[in-house]
Scaffold this active site. Structure first.
Site, mmCIF file in Angstrom:
data_model
loop_
_atom_site.group_PDB
_atom_site.id
_atom_site.type_symbol
_atom_site.label_atom_id
_atom_site.label_comp_id
_atom_site.label_asym_id
_atom_site.label_seq_id
_atom_site.Cartn_x
_atom_site.Cartn_y
_atom_site.Cartn_z
ATOM 1 N N CYS A 112 39.716 37.606 44.876
ATOM 2 C CA CYS A 112 40.041 36.318 45.515
ATOM 3 C C CYS A 112 41.508 35.913 45.318
ATOM 4 O O CYS A 112 41.975 34.954 45.942
ATOM 5 C CB CYS A 112 39.127 35.237 44.977
ATOM 6 S SG CYS A 112 37.401 35.727 44.949
ATOM 7 N N HIS A 250 41.998 28.574 46.002
ATOM 8 C CA HIS A 250 40.939 29.498 46.426
ATOM 9 C C HIS A 250 39.642 28.691 46.567
ATOM 10 O O HIS A 250 39.303 27.875 45.706
ATOM 11 C CB HIS A 250 40.769 30.609 45.390
ATOM 12 C CG HIS A 250 39.524 31.404 45.603
ATOM 13 N ND1 HIS A 250 39.190 31.919 46.825
ATOM 14 C CD2 HIS A 250 38.511 31.741 44.749
ATOM 15 C CE1 HIS A 250 38.036 32.557 46.726
ATOM 16 N NE2 HIS A 250 37.601 32.461 45.481
ATOM 17 N N ASN A 280 32.794 31.106 50.284
ATOM 18 C CA ASN A 280 33.876 31.809 49.584
ATOM 19 C C ASN A 280 34.182 33.111 50.331
ATOM 20 O O ASN A 280 33.358 34.020 50.340
ATOM 21 C CB ASN A 280 33.414 32.087 48.148
ATOM 22 C CG ASN A 280 34.442 32.844 47.336
ATOM 23 O OD1 ASN A 280 35.419 33.366 47.867
ATOM 24 N ND2 ASN A 280 34.215 32.918 46.039
HETATM 25 N N1 ACO Z 1 19.102 28.284 44.822
HETATM 26 C C1 ACO Z 1 18.299 27.680 43.927
HETATM 27 N N2 ACO Z 1 18.418 27.870 42.611
HETATM 28 C C2 ACO Z 1 19.361 28.702 42.184
HETATM 29 C C3 ACO Z 1 20.221 29.381 43.061
HETATM 30 C C4 ACO Z 1 20.050 29.140 44.436
HETATM 31 N N3 ACO Z 1 20.822 29.739 45.363
HETATM 32 N N4 ACO Z 1 21.076 30.135 42.354
HETATM 33 C C5 ACO Z 1 20.767 29.949 41.060
HETATM 34 N N5 ACO Z 1 19.736 29.095 40.958
HETATM 35 C C6 ACO Z 1 19.063 28.631 39.769
HETATM 36 C C7 ACO Z 1 19.318 29.529 38.590
HETATM 37 O O1 ACO Z 1 18.428 30.622 38.606
HETATM 38 C C8 ACO Z 1 19.035 28.598 37.435
HETATM 39 O O2 ACO Z 1 17.656 28.526 37.259
HETATM 40 P P1 ACO Z 1 17.016 28.576 35.788
HETATM 41 O O3 ACO Z 1 17.606 27.397 35.074
HETATM 42 O O4 ACO Z 1 15.569 28.483 36.051
HETATM 43 O O5 ACO Z 1 17.477 29.882 35.239
HETATM 44 C C9 ACO Z 1 19.481 27.235 37.962
HETATM 45 O O6 ACO Z 1 19.592 27.381 39.380
HETATM 46 C C10 ACO Z 1 20.795 26.778 37.403
HETATM 47 O O7 ACO Z 1 21.729 27.803 37.477
HETATM 48 P P2 ACO Z 1 23.178 27.569 36.961
HETATM 49 O O8 ACO Z 1 23.851 28.887 36.942
HETATM 50 O O9 ACO Z 1 23.185 26.742 35.719
HETATM 51 O O10 ACO Z 1 23.787 26.676 38.110
HETATM 52 P P3 ACO Z 1 25.235 26.140 38.188
HETATM 53 O O11 ACO Z 1 25.179 24.673 38.272
HETATM 54 O O12 ACO Z 1 26.127 26.735 37.143
HETATM 55 O O13 ACO Z 1 25.721 26.726 39.560
HETATM 56 C C11 ACO Z 1 27.012 28.494 40.488
HETATM 57 C C12 ACO Z 1 25.733 28.117 39.784
HETATM 58 C C13 ACO Z 1 27.054 27.767 41.815
HETATM 59 C C14 ACO Z 1 27.039 29.993 40.742
HETATM 60 C C15 ACO Z 1 28.169 28.072 39.594
HETATM 61 O O14 ACO Z 1 28.048 28.607 38.305
HETATM 62 C C16 ACO Z 1 29.471 28.503 40.166
HETATM 63 O O15 ACO Z 1 29.887 28.055 41.204
HETATM 64 N N6 ACO Z 1 30.217 29.365 39.468
HETATM 65 C C17 ACO Z 1 31.451 29.837 39.949
HETATM 66 C C18 ACO Z 1 31.237 31.146 40.502
HETATM 67 C C19 ACO Z 1 31.861 31.325 41.854
HETATM 68 O O16 ACO Z 1 32.232 30.432 42.551
HETATM 69 N N7 ACO Z 1 31.922 32.560 42.187
HETATM 70 C C20 ACO Z 1 32.379 32.876 43.444
HETATM 71 C C21 ACO Z 1 32.941 34.184 43.430
HETATM 72 S S1 ACO Z 1 34.050 34.429 42.242
HETATM 73 C C22 ACO Z 1 35.488 33.991 42.782
HETATM 74 O O17 ACO Z 1 35.628 33.551 43.857
HETATM 75 C C23 ACO Z 1 36.505 34.149 41.831
#
Ligand code: ACO
Length: 323
Positions: A112, A250, A280
């Site tokens: 990214c 980003h 993204n």
């Molecule tokens: N729908 C429903 N539930 C979901 C989903 C979904 N699509 N995805 C995950 N969950 C669940 C998980 O399984 C978890 O359940 P559990 O508690 O029973 O295990 C629950 O939701 C909470 O998950 P968390 O990981 O705590 O959720 P969080 O609030 O952290 O959000 C997310 C997750 C959106 C991925 C966040 O961590 C994030 O945005 N991280 C940044 C990563 C990113 O943006 N990466 C993009 C690519 S990398 C880059 O661009 C550099």
């Protein structure tokens, strides 16, 4: 030493729109979960076009809108982590399609952060007389490397491409400050392997890999990079946030951007976001945002803006630009 300025931007995103409601039909998720956790409501997903085609169309869009001839381009850099070929490079495919026969063309991989890496490399090349104009493209068909059964990742990404044309200038404008960084020791937080190793020495039943990540690690990393890099670039250039028209981050997650804004004590209005529309798009995201801003006339001559990227590698980088 010459300066390097942005003379054109472009983008291309597939027509095919996939909404959160569409994803509800293939994994256990909901529009409400995706929207509230990420800010994403839809994304463009290729229905056949590949990374090099998206890259070509974004590059052509930038050239055509600004009446720049392909043969005047001296350097083409394509940033991608989802190329359609190992060989030839996506940039060479784009060169052929554009007819940019005077250019040297190659790819880089910085996930990214790719567009910022590409701009940094182009700027270094452009210290030489030969490289007067460069086309830097970020292009991704991430839908090729996503596991569509994994709700943790498949809801986050989209396909798209963006392009920036840079030109040498004697004017005191353009890319005022740009730098890039890496931390390979932390790289396993976001991975996607290429083909499994299978040869006359190795038998393997390893499946093709897809994007995997530690969401919370990447979240914290993103917040830190945006906040630190904006703060550092302002200090280094004796600027305050009031001197900056926009920050173009980003586009990974609205909550990452909002948390970074709070850390910086800056209104989130200072940040341009379009995550809701595209998700993204990795190397393409900053350039798609910038191109949209240009098309909406949000940036005028003399305005300063900061581009900041972070991603797999881990990699990150920023650019301070006076337009
Ligand atoms: N729908 C429903 N539930 C979901 C989903 C979904 N699509 N995805 C995950 N969950 C669940 C998980 O399984 C978890 O359940 P559990 O508690 O029973 O295990 C629950 O939701 C909470 O998950 P968390 O990981 O705590 O959720 P969080 O609030 O952290 O959000 C997310 C997750 C959106 C991925 C966040 O961590 C994030 O945005 N991280 C940044 C990563 C990113 O943006 N990466 C993009 C690519 S990398 C880059 O661009 C550099």
């Amino acid at each position: 030493m010459k300066n390097v300025k942005i003379i054109a931007t472009g983008q291309y995103t597939p027509d095919n729109i996939v909404t959160n409601f569409d994803l509800e039909k293939i994994v256990e998720t909901s529009d409400e979960w995706i929207e509230s956790r990420t800010g994403i409501s839809k994304r463009r997903i290729s229905d056949g076009e590949d990374t090099s085609q998206l890259a070509f169309k974004a590059g052509k869009n930038a050239l055509d809108k600004n009446s720049i001839l392909p043969e005047d381009i001296d350097l083409i850099i394509v940033a991608t982590c989802s190329p359609d070929y190992h060989v030839p490079s996506t940039a060479c495919v784009v060169q052929g399609l554009l007819g940019a026969h005077n250019a040297v063309a190659f790819d880089i991989t910085a996930a990214c952060s790719g567009l910022i890496y590409g701009m940094k490399i182009a700027k270094q090349f452009m210290m030489e007389e030969r490289y007067k104009k460069a086309l830097v493209i970020g292009s991704e068909v991430l839908s090729r490397i996503i596991d569509w059964k994994d709700r943790n990742t498949c809801v986050l990404f989209g396909d798209g491409a963006s392009a920036v044309v840079l030109e040498q200038t004697d004017e005191n404008i353009g890319i005022k400050d740009i730098d890039i960084y890496s931390d390979g020791a932390a790289g396993m937080a976001l991975t996607c392997k290429t083909r499994p190793l299978r040869n006359l020495c190795v038998e393997s039943d390893e499946e093709l890999d897809h994007i995997q990540m530690s969401g919370s690690d990447i979240f914290r990393f993103g917040v830190k990079v945006i906040a630190k890099n904006v703060k550092d670039v302002l200090e280094r250039n004796n600027l305050t946030i009031n001197d900056i028209k926009y920050i173009v981050p980003h586009q990974a997650n609205t909550r990452i951007i909002e948390t970074a804004a709070r850390k910086l004590k800056v209104s989130s209005d200072k940040f341009y976001t379009n995550l809701s529309e595209y998700g993204n798009t990795s190397a393409a995201s900053i350039g798609i945002a910038l191109n949209e801003m240009m098309e909406k006339n949000l940036i005028q001559r003399g305005d300063k803006f900061i581009m900041v990227g972070f991603g797999g590698g881990l990699s990150w980088g920023y650019a301070l630009v006076e337009y």
